[in-house]
Scaffold this motif. Structure first.
Motif, PDB file in Angstrom:
ATOM      1  N   GLY A  32     -13.815  39.478  26.289  1.00  0.00           N
ATOM      2  CA  GLY A  32     -13.145  40.701  25.886  1.00  0.00           C
ATOM      3  C   GLY A  32     -12.384  40.512  24.588  1.00  0.00           C
ATOM      4  O   GLY A  32     -12.443  41.349  23.669  1.00  0.00           O
ATOM      5  N   ALA A  60     -14.906  40.110  21.478  1.00  0.00           N
ATOM      6  CA  ALA A  60     -15.503  41.365  21.039  1.00  0.00           C
ATOM      7  C   ALA A  60     -14.482  42.225  20.302  1.00  0.00           C
ATOM      8  O   ALA A  60     -14.769  42.791  19.226  1.00  0.00           O
ATOM      9  N   LEU A  61     -13.292  42.348  20.861  1.00  0.00           N
ATOM     10  CA  LEU A  61     -12.253  43.155  20.215  1.00  0.00           C
ATOM     11  C   LEU A  61     -11.835  42.552  18.872  1.00  0.00           C
ATOM     12  O   LEU A  61     -11.595  43.280  17.904  1.00  0.00           O
ATOM     13  N   LEU A  74     -18.357  44.687  24.084  1.00  0.00           N
ATOM     14  CA  LEU A  74     -17.127  45.244  24.632  1.00  0.00           C
ATOM     15  C   LEU A  74     -17.430  46.225  25.757  1.00  0.00           C
ATOM     16  O   LEU A  74     -16.732  46.232  26.784  1.00  0.00           O
TER      17      LEU A  74
END
Length: 597
Positions: free
Chosen positions: A313, A316-317, A340
């Motif tokens: 997570g 990806a962010l 995401l």
């Protein structure tokens, strides 16, 4: 009535009477061992089967001692409860019943109520410095403080992952009773305290185990930090299992975060550890076990562990917020929005697919796991400190995009984690720092600079020389968040922003988290996702996040009353703007045929 807690360890020094202490050491590589107590003649220890040595000697709390494991070597106790003179100095006998606990009725909090705040104790001013911060964090909405590792390490400055004495709280931070007072105070404020523990390696300075307990380590397998610990050995298993119980039972920590468990070869021991913890902690007490695990082994989340740090997570962010695509971010650069979306729908982005930088499949399927089994974050000590210059997202990402990402972080059903200083938008770096002896310090500095040679920005050797020296005191000083930042107008605004989001989380999301499950997520534009979850009470939570350059239309199922929106939209309608987030919460429908007022 005084309330005390002591955990009976099979290792180390155990006070059995005011002036009597039992010493017990596993030293299978030594033919004889004696305990040398300062001010007394050496006391030979009796050899027992399987490499154990034991003796009871006339000394009490405060006595300083070492073990002589060969004619030419004395060592500290590997299960030392205190090291007042650093890792190579004598160990100290501790009376764990000297501390009078005040919060005797504390039983912890359910896992779903966790909002975690990771903190480096040294950078916060030691145990007393952390204690002084707790009331402010509680008022912000933090419910759990996670301390970076405390095991005694060489010198006074270190991340904590170079610890060599896992039972001894770092002496530079305060005394064992100072640590207990910190935990006691947190409980008085209704906060949990977690501890990051390192069971996958020992640091490079002050580890004497190979000299007298060679079977503690594998002869062949290696970890990134050296010889792998041999968890096939019953004594090794007991050493770490008892360590976990010691922190939970004697110090009353509410949970443990196990560092990099992919480096522990004997996976079955992890399952057994969780079972021991569940069996030994008091009924009705909430104790939580957290993993860091590059393998994305979801099976462990079905075997006694509550949650795992969700690096997928974060990665990806981070790519969406910064555009960075080197190192492990390369695994997310080709489709960060799709990654995401899968994180929000299922927990892990990689569930058996090829992980390009490793050249092999990574992860396991997550079906059936609750959203709360995954800890989501935008920053932590690794993701900031493992950067060459230790930059935070406040200096890497557009401010409005970062605000939108925080809306997702703090209002999604995954458990949120913040890093110290993040709550006031700190722009101070968090660098990797140590206080090794000079020769080892030079090796660490040069090795760290070589690690960044593959990054375009540091391909020039002269530029690599600008990477801060971990061993220089200024590197630690630069990593200490400043109170001036927190008290500035910008710092107060950030704290108000976090407090608003956390009030919403605690009032509207947290009560519904038990049993929450993902209902899917999809990409709705470049850098934009929409996701929804059925909460435990039947309510539908949906979130649209747009980190892309253009406004996007959200699907019809992102619907219901708006819980939160940033930036605000007139009437709450229309496309989701660039760098925007919207959160809807639709209350559960009443059963068919139910009466209506």
């Amino acid at each position: 009535m005084r309330k005390t807690h002591a955990f009976a360890c099979s290792f180390g020094a155990t006070l059995i009477a005011p002036h009597q202490t039992r010493f017990r050491l596993w030293a299978p590589s030594s033919s004889s061992v004696s305990v040398e107590i300062e001010g007394q003649p050496p006391v030979p220890m009796e050899r027992h089967p399987h490499g154990w040595f034991e003796v009871t000697a006339p000394c009490g709390a405060g006595a300083l001692y070492r073990y002589r494991v060969s004619p030419h070597l004395t060592v500290p106790d590997p299960a030392s409860r205190a090291q007042p003179r650093d890792v190579s100095g004598p160990s100290q006998v501790v009376d764990p019943r000297a501390y009078d606990w005040q919060e005797n009725e504390w039983r912890g909090l359910p896992w779903e109520q966790a909002v975690i705040y990771e903190i480096h104790v040294g950078a916060a001013g030691g145990f007393r410095g952390v204690r002084d911060r707790l009331a402010r964090l509680a008022a912000l909405g933090v419910t759990a403080v996670e301390l970076m590792p405390l095991s005694e390490f060489p010198g006074g400055r270190n991340w904590g992952y170079d610890g060599v004495l896992p039972y001894a709280p770092e002496s530079a931070y305060g005394t064992p009773d100072d640590l207990k007072a910190l935990i006691d105070h947190a409980h008085a404020l209704g906060m949990m305290i977690f501890l990051d523990v390192v069971y996958n390696h020992f640091g490079p300075e002050g580890n004497f185990l190979p000299a007298y307990a060679a079977p503690f380590f594998h002869a062949g397998p290696q970890t990134p930090w050296g010889d792998a610990i041999d968890f096939r050995q019953p004594a090794v298993q007991a050493y770490f299992t008892e360590n976990a119980l010691y922190w939970l039972m004697e110090y009353r920590f509410d949970g443990l975060r196990l560092d990099a468990v992919q480096a522990i070869g004997e996976r079955d021991w992890l399952v057994e550890l969780a079972a021991h913890v569940r069996a030994r902690t008091e009924p009705g007490r909430h104790v939580h076990l957290i993993l860091e695990n590059e393998n994305n082994d979801s099976g462990l989340l079905r075997s006694g562990f509550d949650a795992q740090w969700n690096d997928d997570g974060h990665n990806a962010l981070h790519v969406l917020l910064t555009g960075e695509d080197e190192g492990y971010y390369a695994n997310f650069a080709t489709d960060p929005t799709g990654r995401l979306a899968r994180v929000l729908a299922e927990g892990f982005a990689f569930q058996g697919e090829l992980f390009p930088t490793l050249g092999r499949p990574r992860g396991m399927e997550t079906g059936g796991l609750p959203a709360s089994a995954f800890i989501l974050f935008l920053q932590n000590h690794d993701q900031i400190g493992n950067r060459a210059m230790g930059e935070r997202l406040t200096v890497l990402a557009p401010p409005q995009a970062l605000r939108a990402a925080y809306g997702l972080l703090l209002l999604s059903p995954q458990i949120p984690l913040l890093f110290m200083g993040e709550e006031w938008g700190s722009r101070r770096p968090f660098l990797y720092f140590t206080s090794h002896p000079p020769i080892l310090g030079d090796i660490v500095r040069d090795g760290r600079r070589r690690e960044f040679a593959a990054f375009a920005h540091f391909s020039d050797p002269a530029r690599r020389e600008t990477i801060p020296d971990p061993n220089h005191p200024d590197t630690f000083a630069a990593s200490v968040p400043l109170a001036d930042e927190a008290g500035s107008a910008e710092g107060r605004a950030w704290q108000g922003f976090f407090a608003t989001l956390l009030r919403l989380r605690h009032a509207r999301i947290t009560p519904r988290l038990p049993g929450a499950r993902g209902l899917g997520a999809r990409v709705v534009g470049p850098g934009a996702v929409a996701a929804r979850w059925r909460m435990g009470d039947g309510a539908i939570l949906s979130i649209g996040l747009n980190l892309g350059p253009d406004a996007v239309d959200l699907p019809d199922w992102v619907a219901g009353p708006i819980l939160y929106q940033d930036p605000p939209q007139p009437g709450g309608q229309g496309p989701l703007p660039s760098h925007g987030v919207v959160v809807h919460l639709a209350e559960p429908r009443p059963p068919s045929g139910a009466a209506h007022e």
